[in-house]
Design a protein around this motif. Structure first.
Motif, PDB file in Angstrom:
ATOM      1  N   GLU A 262      -1.279   4.512   7.473  1.00 55.26           N
ATOM      2  CA  GLU A 262      -0.180   3.921   6.883  1.00 55.26           C
ATOM      3  C   GLU A 262      -0.380   2.427   6.880  1.00 55.26           C
ATOM      4  OE1 GLU A 262       4.290   4.775   7.533  1.00 55.26           O
ATOM      5  OE2 GLU A 262       3.892   3.288   9.049  1.00 55.26           O
ATOM      6  N   HIS A 263      -0.846   1.788   8.091  1.00 54.01           N
ATOM      7  CA  HIS A 263      -1.182   0.351   8.097  1.00 54.01           C
ATOM      8  C   HIS A 263      -2.389  -0.131   6.967  1.00 54.01           C
ATOM      9  CE1 HIS A 263       0.036   0.737  12.504  1.00 54.01           C
ATOM     10  NE2 HIS A 263       0.980   0.887  11.766  1.00 54.01           N
ATOM     11  N   ALA A 264      -3.139   0.994   6.856  1.00 54.31           N
ATOM     12  CA  ALA A 264      -4.379   0.502   5.704  1.00 54.31           C
ATOM     13  C   ALA A 264      -3.758   0.637   4.479  1.00 54.31           C
ATOM     14  CB  ALA A 264      -5.331   1.546   6.006  1.00 54.31           C
ATOM     15  N   VAL A 265      -2.864   1.294   4.172  1.00 52.77           N
ATOM     16  CA  VAL A 265      -2.083   1.239   2.771  1.00 52.77           C
ATOM     17  C   VAL A 265      -1.239   0.088   2.669  1.00 52.77           C
ATOM     18  CG1 VAL A 265      -0.522   2.387   1.394  1.00 52.77           C
ATOM     19  CG2 VAL A 265      -2.017   3.832   2.615  1.00 52.77           C
ATOM     20  N   ALA A 266      -0.595  -0.364   3.791  1.00 47.31           N
ATOM     21  CA  ALA A 266       0.034  -1.487   3.684  1.00 47.31           C
ATOM     22  C   ALA A 266      -0.890  -2.734   3.356  1.00 47.31           C
ATOM     23  CB  ALA A 266       0.587  -1.997   5.103  1.00 47.31           C
ATOM     24  N   ILE A 267      -2.044  -2.872   3.956  1.00 43.57           N
ATOM     25  CA  ILE A 267      -2.896  -3.993   3.623  1.00 43.57           C
ATOM     26  C   ILE A 267      -3.320  -3.770   2.231  1.00 43.57           C
ATOM     27  CG2 ILE A 267      -5.343  -5.345   4.405  1.00 43.57           C
ATOM     28  CD1 ILE A 267      -2.851  -5.266   6.437  1.00 43.57           C
ATOM     29  N   LEU A 268      -3.623  -2.921   1.663  1.00 46.97           N
ATOM     30  CA  LEU A 268      -4.168  -2.552   0.414  1.00 46.97           C
ATOM     31  C   LEU A 268      -3.020  -3.070  -0.589  1.00 46.97           C
ATOM     32  CD1 LEU A 268      -6.153   0.730   1.003  1.00 46.97           C
ATOM     33  CD2 LEU A 268      -7.019  -1.503   0.234  1.00 46.97           C
ATOM     34  N   ILE A 269      -1.763  -3.094  -0.381  1.00 48.57           N
ATOM     35  CA  ILE A 269      -0.900  -3.525  -1.285  1.00 48.57           C
ATOM     36  C   ILE A 269      -0.295  -4.848  -0.984  1.00 48.57           C
ATOM     37  CG2 ILE A 269      -0.020  -0.983  -2.004  1.00 48.57           C
ATOM     38  CD1 ILE A 269       2.380  -1.567  -0.168  1.00 48.57           C
ATOM     39  N   GLY A 270      -1.155  -5.616   0.064  1.00 49.32           N
ATOM     40  CA  GLY A 270      -0.747  -6.732   0.110  1.00 49.32           C
ATOM     41  C   GLY A 270       0.445  -7.145   1.151  1.00 49.32           C
ATOM     42  N   LYS A 271       0.864  -6.150   2.012  1.00 51.02           N
ATOM     43  CA  LYS A 271       1.877  -6.314   2.784  1.00 51.02           C
ATOM     44  C   LYS A 271       1.407  -6.376   4.436  1.00 51.02           C
ATOM     45  CE  LYS A 271       5.374  -4.656  -0.358  1.00 51.02           C
ATOM     46  NZ  LYS A 271       6.562  -3.601  -0.573  1.00 51.02           N
ATOM     47  N   PRO A 272       2.330  -7.062   5.236  1.00 51.16           N
ATOM     48  CA  PRO A 272       1.980  -6.782   6.674  1.00 51.16           C
ATOM     49  C   PRO A 272       2.374  -5.231   7.037  1.00 51.16           C
ATOM     50  CG  PRO A 272       3.267  -8.917   6.247  1.00 51.16           C
ATOM     51  CD  PRO A 272       3.007  -8.002   5.065  1.00 51.16           C
ATOM     52  N   PRO A 273       1.804  -4.670   8.067  1.00 51.91           N
ATOM     53  CA  PRO A 273       2.260  -3.525   8.426  1.00 51.91           C
ATOM     54  C   PRO A 273       3.529  -3.236   8.805  1.00 51.91           C
ATOM     55  CG  PRO A 273      -0.124  -3.873   9.154  1.00 51.91           C
ATOM     56  CD  PRO A 273       0.508  -5.044   8.697  1.00 51.91           C
ATOM     57  N   ALA A 274       3.979  -4.255   9.576  1.00 47.25           N
ATOM     58  CA  ALA A 274       5.302  -4.338  10.192  1.00 47.25           C
ATOM     59  C   ALA A 274       6.500  -4.132   8.920  1.00 47.25           C
ATOM     60  CB  ALA A 274       5.654  -5.585  10.972  1.00 47.25           C
ATOM     61  N   GLU A 275       5.901  -4.673   7.736  1.00 45.48           N
ATOM     62  CA  GLU A 275       6.979  -4.664   6.613  1.00 45.48           C
ATOM     63  C   GLU A 275       6.848  -3.423   5.617  1.00 45.48           C
ATOM     64  OE1 GLU A 275       6.853  -8.132   4.742  1.00 45.48           O
ATOM     65  OE2 GLU A 275       7.044  -9.545   6.357  1.00 45.48           O
ATOM     66  N   PHE A 276       6.200  -2.473   6.083  1.00 36.99           N
ATOM     67  CA  PHE A 276       5.817  -1.206   5.082  1.00 36.99           C
ATOM     68  C   PHE A 276       5.991  -0.155   6.151  1.00 36.99           C
ATOM     69  CE2 PHE A 276       2.950   1.805   3.470  1.00 36.99           C
ATOM     70  CZ  PHE A 276       3.287   1.779   2.363  1.00 36.99           C
ATOM     71  N   SER A 277       6.579   0.907   5.338  1.00 42.21           N
ATOM     72  CA  SER A 277       6.723   2.355   5.784  1.00 42.21           C
ATOM     73  C   SER A 277       6.329   3.114   4.743  1.00 42.21           C
ATOM     74  CB  SER A 277       8.198   2.333   6.441  1.00 42.21           C
ATOM     75  OG  SER A 277       8.231   3.865   6.873  1.00 42.21           O
ATOM     76  N   LEU A 278       5.426   4.231   4.952  1.00 44.64           N
ATOM     77  CA  LEU A 278       5.177   5.364   3.999  1.00 44.64           C
ATOM     78  C   LEU A 278       6.107   6.473   4.392  1.00 44.64           C
ATOM     79  CD1 LEU A 278       3.180   6.206   1.699  1.00 44.64           C
ATOM     80  CD2 LEU A 278       1.693   6.747   3.538  1.00 44.64           C
ATOM     81  N   PRO A 279       6.856   6.966   3.544  1.00 44.07           N
ATOM     82  CA  PRO A 279       7.931   8.065   3.481  1.00 44.07           C
ATOM     83  C   PRO A 279       6.844   9.435   3.845  1.00 44.07           C
ATOM     84  CG  PRO A 279       8.579   6.768   1.833  1.00 44.07           C
ATOM     85  CD  PRO A 279       7.260   6.249   2.124  1.00 44.07           C
ATOM     86  N   PRO A 280       7.380  10.150   4.913  1.00 46.91           N
ATOM     87  CA  PRO A 280       6.645  11.350   4.834  1.00 46.91           C
ATOM     88  C   PRO A 280       6.656  12.183   3.822  1.00 46.91           C
ATOM     89  CG  PRO A 280       8.118  10.823   6.882  1.00 46.91           C
ATOM     90  CD  PRO A 280       8.498  10.079   5.588  1.00 46.91           C
TER      91      PRO A 280
END
Length: 502
Positions: A262-280
């Protein structure tokens, strides 16, 4: 009486500059271009892929996946994430900046096609010493003004094609940079899809483990009831507890990798991991089947191969640049302007001045420097040719690797599904036998472990199939086409990216 004179002066100056421009055009058009003519290096291309097996061949209308290749998975959540890569991914922005840098270098070198014009206006007031030698000079003791408006034109005539070869090399480097941008674009989208499917695969595994925990809780209740009834031993109860807690721990442990993806996906879309959540969203559907074209088309579909080929062309042009050093440099210079002691008469005809000249400078003896530069350019060309051919071989390897992975994993998934069914049937029989008092709880635990292991393996195989499919799409070029490269990067507006090829 002064008006006709001014007209004649204007006509003279205009004729002078027209002659200068005509001379530059003649020299430019009559010059030759030294150096070898470029031909794309030959690369060994197989007639068919070895690992294609019974794969569906590509039809004329579906050979290209299109720029938005991820839509083939029919996953709206993935589609929304992929669109954010083009907007916010920092690696993509860095590659785009490198392309703009290469375009700027090309425009800088193209400026050598044209003359350089400089102007140096000046205004001075000077007093000459009255005792300045020689004595009795007419300038002794005078004070005068000097207003000047000079213009200088310098132009190096491209007789031997040095400028043309330099521009050619820069243009091909810019095209290579555009292909690099497409390569990074494809890589970032593929990385996001792989991380996304890995996260979804772990969610499916976590769902499976949690479902198994529920079953084990029921099994523990059954064992405790049998123990309280004097049918089962306390050992069996502890075995059921151990099985339950071990599975709970495994379900919790899945969260570590899932969070990292999930953190890796956040970085790839240019967001800090703390500001991104991937719905299950657990992974359930198998990957789509891909159309596979003939191997020869891979050379036109892979941006990294196009970049390597453009660097070969650039290195070939550099050989011509090195060879041009054997010939003299031809320089055309002209100057003109106005000079007067009074600002009011500065632009009058009598205040005009001009000069024009042609010179050639050639190296007579340089202790082998030019030969060394030529040898260096040839070696650089050979290096780029070898790198290009190695890139082609690596591309075929990547396609073959992922073709084999997708095909073999598909067969493995079918066998594994049968193993899951068999393991579940075995577990049902063992539970029935245990309830009937025919066997011990150890047989149930063994059957439970085998059934869970087979189900986890089936989920992992599905995740690997999705990742291998994405890697195969990436190996095939992701729908990119060589025709999207800018033919004239120095003057094109917006670069056509692969996601616009639909």
């Amino acid at each position: 009486m002064k008006y006709p004179f001014k007209m004649r002066s204007f006509e003279t100056r205009r004729t002078l500059w027209l002659n200068v421009l005509l001379a530059m055009v003649v020299f430019q058009s009559s010059g030759c271009t030294v150096g070898p003519k470029y031909r794309r290096p030959a690369a060994e291309v197989p007639p068919a892929y070895k690992e294609v097996g019974n794969w569906k061949p590509a039809q004329p209308n579906d050979q290209n996946l299109g720029g938005a290749w991820w839509t083939i998975f029919q996953d709206p959540q993935l589609d929304a994430l992929e669109l954010q890569v083009n907007v916010s991914n920092q690696n993509l922005k860095a590659a785009e900046a490198q392309f703009r840098q290469a375009r700027a270098v090309l425009r800088y070198n193209r400026a050598d096609y044209y003359p350089t014009v400089t102007a140096g206006p000046s205004a001075t007031r000077t007093r000459v010493s009255a005792n300045r030698p020689p004595p009795s000079s007419i300038f002794d003791g005078i004070t005068y003004n000097d207003f000047a408006l000079p213009f200088d034109i310098s132009y190096q005539v491209d007789v031997w094609g040095r400028v043309r070869r330099t521009v050619e090399s820069s243009r091909e480097q810019a095209q290579a940079s555009a292909a690099d941008l497409a390569t990074v674009n494809l890589s970032m989208h593929a990385d996001l899809a792989i991380n996304y499917f890995q996260a979804r695969g772990l969610e499916a595994q976590e769902k499976l483990l949690n479902s198994t925990v529920t079953q084990y809780e029921q099994a523990l209740e059954l064992t405790q009831s049998r123990f309280e009834g004097g049918i089962a031993s306390e050992v069996e109860v502890e075995q059921a507890k151990t099985q339950l807690q071990t599975t709970r721990a495994a379900a919790i442990d899945v969260g570590v990798l899932r969070a990292q993806y999930e953190h890796a996906v956040a970085i790839l879309i240019g967001k800090p991991p703390a500001e991104f959540s991937l719905p299950p969203l657990p992974l359930t559907a198998p990957p789509p089947h891909l159309p596979i074209s003939v191997p020869s088309e891979l050379l036109e579909r892979r941006p990294d191969i196009a970049a390597a080929e453009r660097r070969v062309a650039s290195a070939n042009a550099q050989i011509g640049v090195a060879k041009s050093a054997y010939y003299p440099l031809v320089n055309l210079g002209a100057s003109g302007g106005f000079e007067s002691s009074s600002i009011t008469s500065l632009l009058n005809g009598p205040s005009g001045l001009w000069s024009i000249g042609l010179s050639a400078v050639g190296t007579v003896f340089d202790v082998g420097r030019r030969r060394a530069l030529t040898d260096q350019a040839r070696a650089a060309y050979d290096f780029q040719v070898a790198a290009y051919r190695e890139n082609v071989l690596s591309a075929f390897q990547q396609v073959e690797d992922n073709l084999a992975a997708v095909r073999i994993l598909e067969n493995e998934a079918k066998v594994q599904d049968e193993a899951v069914v068999a393991a579940q049937h075995s577990l049902d029989l063992s539970i029935t036998r245990y309830k009937g008092g025919v066997t011990s709880y150890l047989e149930v635990i063994t059957a439970q472990s085998a059934a869970l292991a087979d189900e986890v393996t089936a989920v992992n195989i599905l995740g690997r199939r999705m990742a291998s499919t994405v890697l195969l799409i990436q190996a095939l070029g992701g729908g990119w086409e060589r025709s999207s490269l800018p033919e004239r990067p120095e003057c094109c507006g917006k670069l056509v990216s692969s996601d616009a090829n639909r």
